[in-house]
Design a protein around this motif. Structure first.
Motif, PDB file in Angstrom:
ATOM      1  N   HIS A 158       0.757  -1.312  -0.069  1.00  0.00           N
ATOM      2  CA  HIS A 158      -0.493   0.002   0.127  1.00  0.00           C
ATOM      3  C   HIS A 158       0.805   1.542   0.034  1.00  0.00           C
ATOM      4  O   HIS A 158       2.363   1.159  -0.053  1.00  0.00           O
ATOM      5  CB  HIS A 158      -0.756  -0.002   1.455  1.00  0.00           C
ATOM      6  CG  HIS A 158      -1.780  -1.253   1.180  1.00  0.00           C
ATOM      7  ND1 HIS A 158      -3.133  -1.294   0.672  1.00  0.00           N
ATOM      8  CD2 HIS A 158      -1.712  -2.014   1.912  1.00  0.00           C
ATOM      9  CE1 HIS A 158      -3.290  -2.465   0.947  1.00  0.00           C
ATOM     10  NE2 HIS A 158      -3.045  -2.842   1.625  1.00  0.00           N
ATOM     11  N   ARG A 159       0.273   2.326  -0.225  1.00  0.00           N
ATOM     12  CA  ARG A 159       0.975   3.580  -0.303  1.00  0.00           C
ATOM     13  C   ARG A 159       1.205   4.238   1.077  1.00  0.00           C
ATOM     14  O   ARG A 159       2.134   5.009   1.566  1.00  0.00           O
ATOM     15  CB  ARG A 159       0.372   4.681  -1.325  1.00  0.00           C
ATOM     16  CG  ARG A 159       0.109   3.760  -2.955  1.00  0.00           C
ATOM     17  CD  ARG A 159       1.671   4.340  -2.944  1.00  0.00           C
ATOM     18  NE  ARG A 159       2.240   3.584  -4.699  1.00  0.00           N
ATOM     19  CZ  ARG A 159       1.998   4.617  -5.255  1.00  0.00           C
ATOM     20  NH1 ARG A 159       2.116   6.116  -4.515  1.00  0.00           N
ATOM     21  NH2 ARG A 159       2.659   4.425  -6.365  1.00  0.00           N
ATOM     22  N   ALA A 170       3.752   7.057   5.089  1.00  0.00           N
ATOM     23  CA  ALA A 170       3.815   6.713   3.203  1.00  0.00           C
ATOM     24  C   ALA A 170       5.222   7.177   2.629  1.00  0.00           C
ATOM     25  O   ALA A 170       5.753   7.104   2.656  1.00  0.00           O
ATOM     26  CB  ALA A 170       3.345   8.266   2.593  1.00  0.00           C
ATOM     27  N   ALA A 172       6.913   6.160  -2.003  1.00  0.00           N
ATOM     28  CA  ALA A 172       6.230   6.125  -2.927  1.00  0.00           C
ATOM     29  C   ALA A 172       7.385   6.056  -3.921  1.00  0.00           C
ATOM     30  O   ALA A 172       8.816   6.249  -3.346  1.00  0.00           O
ATOM     31  CB  ALA A 172       6.133   7.814  -2.945  1.00  0.00           C
ATOM     32  N   LEU A 181       1.363  13.231  -1.819  1.00  0.00           N
ATOM     33  CA  LEU A 181       1.099  12.395  -1.362  1.00  0.00           C
ATOM     34  C   LEU A 181       0.348  13.031   0.373  1.00  0.00           C
ATOM     35  O   LEU A 181      -0.233  12.700   0.533  1.00  0.00           O
ATOM     36  CB  LEU A 181       1.823  11.341  -1.170  1.00  0.00           C
ATOM     37  CG  LEU A 181       1.013   9.845  -0.811  1.00  0.00           C
ATOM     38  CD1 LEU A 181      -0.874   9.703  -0.799  1.00  0.00           C
ATOM     39  CD2 LEU A 181       1.542   8.382  -0.283  1.00  0.00           C
ATOM     40  N   LEU A 213      -2.538   6.919 -10.556  1.00  0.00           N
ATOM     41  CA  LEU A 213      -1.044   5.982 -10.135  1.00  0.00           C
ATOM     42  C   LEU A 213      -0.108   5.414 -11.618  1.00  0.00           C
ATOM     43  O   LEU A 213       0.521   5.590 -11.427  1.00  0.00           O
ATOM     44  CB  LEU A 213      -1.314   4.920  -8.917  1.00  0.00           C
ATOM     45  CG  LEU A 213      -2.254   5.204  -8.008  1.00  0.00           C
ATOM     46  CD1 LEU A 213      -2.337   3.581  -7.128  1.00  0.00           C
ATOM     47  CD2 LEU A 213      -0.609   4.929  -6.947  1.00  0.00           C
TER      48      LEU A 213
END
Ligand SMILES: [Zn+2]
Length: 247
Positions: A158-159, A170, A172, A181, A213
């Motif tokens: 997941h992010r 988070a 990325a 984000l 995305l």
């Protein structure tokens, strides 16, 4: 400008942006994986993000220990970053924040989900990690590798992962993406919280999220935001000679 110089400069700018946009305050941090060595990452020593400069950046291994006998005081919660980089080879940058707006979604059954276009990046599902599940009564802080790995397992592919009563983490594909984000996440939470008072809420569809995305995380439309936020944060001069500039 070498890749390392660019990464270090971007990391300072990322610290200043996150502070200026109220994603972090005295606490919270941002890191980036070392471009030429995926087993290492850069993260400031224990300073508030608004005050971080190039000289404060330290290098760590994936065990969360500083490289080369650097004896400056590191962040207590650096194991969050180490755990995520160790687990997910696609993670290039990581933010940990105590943003208040997301906290209600970490202590109730109400799921945090994307409801505004710019938050599609957070993905359809945001898991909640409760440190007590495995570690019982703690300070709620992530202070060793075992806890960092457990959190990274909850984040998985997941992010974003919410941390019960504490904040979010988070990950990325780039620094600018994780900053974007992290700026959008509290805004999205604020709008969702407001909208829930009115009743049912329409969130972004799986297809909409997938399309968001697929956008290039370092495309020119996103550089525009980076430049804007950096200028607001008072560090526009640090973008001079940046390889992404000119888009
Ligand atoms: Zn924390």
């Amino acid at each position: 400008m070498t890749d390392i110089e660019t990464a270090l400069g971007d990391l300072v700018v990322a610290n200043r942006i996150l502070a200026n946009e109220n994603v972090v305050d005295a606490y919270g941090h941002v890191s980036v994986r070392r471009p030429d060595d995926p087993e290492r990452f850069f993260l400031s020593c224990s300073r508030s993000p608004e005050l971080v400069s190039r000289e404060d950046i330290m290098e760590f291994g994936l065990d969360g220990e500083p490289s080369g006998g650097d004896d400056r005081t590191p962040y207590l919660e650096r194991f969050i970053h180490a755990g995520v980089y160790e687990r997910n080879p696609d993670a290039v940058a990581v933010v940990h924040s105590h943003a208040e707006e997301v906290l209600p979604y970490s202590i109730t059954e109400e799921p945090l989900r994307p409801v505004i276009h710019s938050a599609g990046l957070m993905g359809a599902r945001v898991p909640v990690w409760d440190i007590a599940d495995r570690f019982g009564d703690t300070t709620l802080l992530v202070i060793d590798m075992e806890q960092g790995r457990d959190l990274a397992g909850a984040l998985d592919e997941h992010r974003v992962v919410l941390m019960r009563g504490h904040g979010f983490t988070a990950a990325a594909r780039s620094l600018s993406e994780v900053v974007r984000l992290s700026v959008m996440l509290p805004r999205n939470a604020r709008i969702l919280t407001t909208a829930l008072r009115f009743g049912r809420v329409k969130e972004l569809s799986e297809g909409e999220i997938a399309r968001r995305l697929r956008m290039n995380p370092d495309g020119p439309e996103f550089w525009r935001a980076w430049e804007y936020w950096a200028t607001r944060a008072g560090c526009a001069e640090m973008l001079e000679g940046h390889p992404n500039r000119g888009g």
